[in-house]
Scaffold this active site. Sequence first.
Site, mmCIF file in Angstrom:
data_model
loop_
_atom_site.group_PDB
_atom_site.id
_atom_site.type_symbol
_atom_site.label_atom_id
_atom_site.label_comp_id
_atom_site.label_asym_id
_atom_site.label_seq_id
_atom_site.Cartn_x
_atom_site.Cartn_y
_atom_site.Cartn_z
ATOM 1 N N GLU A 66 -11.814 -7.089 -42.789
ATOM 2 C CA GLU A 66 -10.616 -6.325 -43.118
ATOM 3 C C GLU A 66 -9.443 -7.127 -42.564
ATOM 4 O O GLU A 66 -9.463 -7.509 -41.393
ATOM 5 C CB GLU A 66 -10.692 -4.950 -42.454
ATOM 6 N N ARG A 297 -24.535 -5.814 -33.594
ATOM 7 C CA ARG A 297 -23.315 -6.583 -33.399
ATOM 8 C C ARG A 297 -23.402 -7.348 -32.093
ATOM 9 O O ARG A 297 -24.186 -7.030 -31.215
ATOM 10 C CB ARG A 297 -22.082 -5.691 -33.436
ATOM 11 N N LYS A 307 -10.990 -5.146 -32.091
ATOM 12 C CA LYS A 307 -9.623 -5.489 -32.498
ATOM 13 C C LYS A 307 -8.604 -4.645 -31.747
ATOM 14 O O LYS A 307 -7.545 -5.129 -31.379
ATOM 15 C CB LYS A 307 -9.462 -5.222 -33.987
HETATM 16 P P1 ATP Z 1 -13.717 -4.619 -34.809
HETATM 17 O O1 ATP Z 1 -14.817 -3.740 -34.339
HETATM 18 O O2 ATP Z 1 -13.353 -5.691 -33.846
HETATM 19 O O3 ATP Z 1 -12.527 -3.873 -35.299
HETATM 20 P P2 ATP Z 1 -14.632 -4.854 -37.471
HETATM 21 O O4 ATP Z 1 -16.083 -4.749 -37.678
HETATM 22 O O5 ATP Z 1 -13.892 -3.628 -37.770
HETATM 23 O O6 ATP Z 1 -14.323 -5.419 -36.030
HETATM 24 P P3 ATP Z 1 -14.169 -6.316 -39.845
HETATM 25 O O7 ATP Z 1 -13.007 -7.117 -40.234
HETATM 26 O O8 ATP Z 1 -14.458 -5.080 -40.594
HETATM 27 O O9 ATP Z 1 -13.987 -6.011 -38.306
HETATM 28 O O10 ATP Z 1 -15.464 -7.219 -39.752
HETATM 29 C C1 ATP Z 1 -15.860 -8.127 -40.729
HETATM 30 C C2 ATP Z 1 -17.318 -8.402 -40.571
HETATM 31 O O11 ATP Z 1 -17.593 -8.901 -39.268
HETATM 32 C C3 ATP Z 1 -18.142 -7.159 -40.746
HETATM 33 O O12 ATP Z 1 -19.208 -7.440 -41.629
HETATM 34 C C4 ATP Z 1 -18.625 -6.826 -39.369
HETATM 35 O O13 ATP Z 1 -19.876 -6.237 -39.410
HETATM 36 C C5 ATP Z 1 -18.668 -8.196 -38.698
HETATM 37 N N1 ATP Z 1 -18.457 -8.071 -37.263
HETATM 38 C C6 ATP Z 1 -17.382 -7.566 -36.626
HETATM 39 N N2 ATP Z 1 -17.565 -7.551 -35.298
HETATM 40 C C7 ATP Z 1 -18.800 -8.072 -35.082
HETATM 41 C C8 ATP Z 1 -19.593 -8.324 -33.913
HETATM 42 N N3 ATP Z 1 -19.149 -8.048 -32.693
HETATM 43 N N4 ATP Z 1 -20.817 -8.876 -34.088
HETATM 44 C C9 ATP Z 1 -21.261 -9.189 -35.314
HETATM 45 N N5 ATP Z 1 -20.588 -8.960 -36.446
HETATM 46 C C10 ATP Z 1 -19.366 -8.413 -36.345
HETATM 47 MG MG MG Z 2 -14.886 -2.923 -39.799
#
Ligand code: ATP
Ligand code: MG
Length: 592
Positions: A66, A297, A307
């Site tokens: 995102e 994760r 984030k």
């Molecule tokens: P945050 O929790 O930091 O806001 P998010 O998952 O909301 O991160 P996205 O931009 O939606 O951020 O993530 C893009 C991709 O990265 C998704 O497929 C998500 O599953 C993966 N991702 C995000 N954080 C992790 C993590 N700590 N370990 C593995 N994959 C991750």
């Molecule tokens: Mg997300």
Amino acid sequence: MSDAVKRKKQVPQSPSASNFIRAAIEADLAGGKYAARRWGGKPGPAQVHVSGPPDPARIRTRFPPEPNGYLHIGHAKSICLNFGLALEYGGACHLRFDDTNPEKEEQEYVDSIIGGVKWLGFDWGPHLYYASDYFDFMYRAAEHLIETGHAYVDSISAEQMRALRGTLTEPGRNSPYRDRAPAENLTLFRQMRDGRFTEGEHVLRAKIDMASPNINLRDPAIYRIRKASHHRTGDTWCVYPMYTYAHPIEDALENITHSLCTLEFEDQRPFYDWLLERLAAGGLLQRPLPQQIEFARLNLTYVVLSKRRLIQLVEGRHVAGWDDPRMPTLAGARRRGYTPEGFRRFAERIGVAKADSWIDYAVLEDCMREHLNEVAPRRVAVLDPVRLVIDNYPAERSEDCHPPNHPQKPELGTRAVPFSRELWIEREDVMDVPPKGYFRLFPGNEVRLRYAYLVRCVRVEKDAAGRITAVHCTYDPGTKSGTPGAESRKVKGNIHWVSARHACRGDVRLYDRLFRVPQPGTERDFLEDINPGSVRTVAAELEPALRDAAPSERFQFERHGYFVADLKDSRPGAPVFNRAVTLRDSWAKDGR
Ligand code: ATP
Ligand code: MG
């Protein structure tokens, strides 16, 4: 530190350990699941956006950020996993911006994400997509669900909706609007699209089962009214799809085969399948449908990877920005001197698991160190300089020494480093009254100046406070490294130096962990866990070859670790270095 953390550090997984994702892919390929796919053939009733290469055996993955923040180390795991599998199986990995939320997204983030994935070394070829490109299709799919009795417009308030949703132990209850006729739903939904209502007045919901034990199947909202401009579609829309509705459709339209996501989406999988089944049954999507697979994760000690928290660090000015070298963002890691190869190695080493665990930050540092050890040329820097004077070396003379650029890679050759009467050495390499077991300089003791001569300490000069201000030595002209017989007299101390007359002064930033505790924010607010001493800048004396280091050029400073010329602040002629990682056991063989 928790037991899980310790275990992970001690037993890094082997590359393919527990890779249940590879197992699922291989089973699908062996079973010919994708053999029937009409790659690039005549599109179905819904124009499929992506025409794939006509190879039925290929898998397709995607990395779907995102665009509401900078990429962090957790994303690096996901990127390496998705792009890595596509490479391994000769498939493709899409970069897709999941920009369904109009309020939080910005072009700045899109650009930085593109830069980050490229920097990690991955290539999406022509497969760069935006979820917002599918808004038309998503809207039509919603009308289809309405027409077939699988969706309805609800008009209760958000609080009422919450109250009717039930709990984990109690079933939900139907909204009074649940049985609206499809025609009425369609009219209302079109009026929602046309901007006839205010935000929150109506919402489109999937019609599944309010009594389902899985709360995600209790008629989830799929479209809501948002009177906001979108960074790509502007004011075209005032209804926007919910993420859980949009994501499966994006995957299906792009012919994704394996949709890998983090564990928190496990309970969403039944809705993912429910939705795609209905759209495929209606002829809107082609089969085979994508398959969602969840993995744990990444949780990494001594950093935060959410984030929301990263934004707090930046906005609260606890760090100097998104690319501060202490930040766990890719932009920060890059300025810190971490390498893409190090990240890929890390992703392989930690593997993927089905259960949450913590990885010790030291595992990441090890991966960086291993790679930097292979590629970083060796240089000499004195970080805490004190003057050494060789009393019997002529003042006007200088000569070259020839240290290897990389001790394990003779093909990288040597370089000329000037030696003269006055040198800079590390303050900790000299003592007036040494403790037992100290083999470096003290009055009467002899050490080797690396790649140069043996010197014997004659005396030290001190200031009024008793601090050493200079060391006087004599050298033995018959002991120059590389000349016959030079090594015949063994000494235990071996110290580095730079010629004072030829040295270049530069700032060197020594980083420590940004947080004091392995799991910040568990005992108190995470901001209170910040390590107040996470960076220290020293004025170092550098060997002349470092004067013109190019920004982002990486080196090993002998005995000190791996360093990079700062991307932003370093200029040829005025270098600034950041320490990426220290050397393991750097002192052991120096007789410390
Ligand atoms: P945050 O929790 O930091 O806001 P998010 O998952 O909301 O991160 P996205 O931009 O939606 O951020 O993530 C893009 C991709 O990265 C998704 O497929 C998500 O599953 C993966 N991702 C995000 N954080 C992790 C993590 N700590 N370990 C593995 N994959 C991750
Ligand atoms: Mg997300």
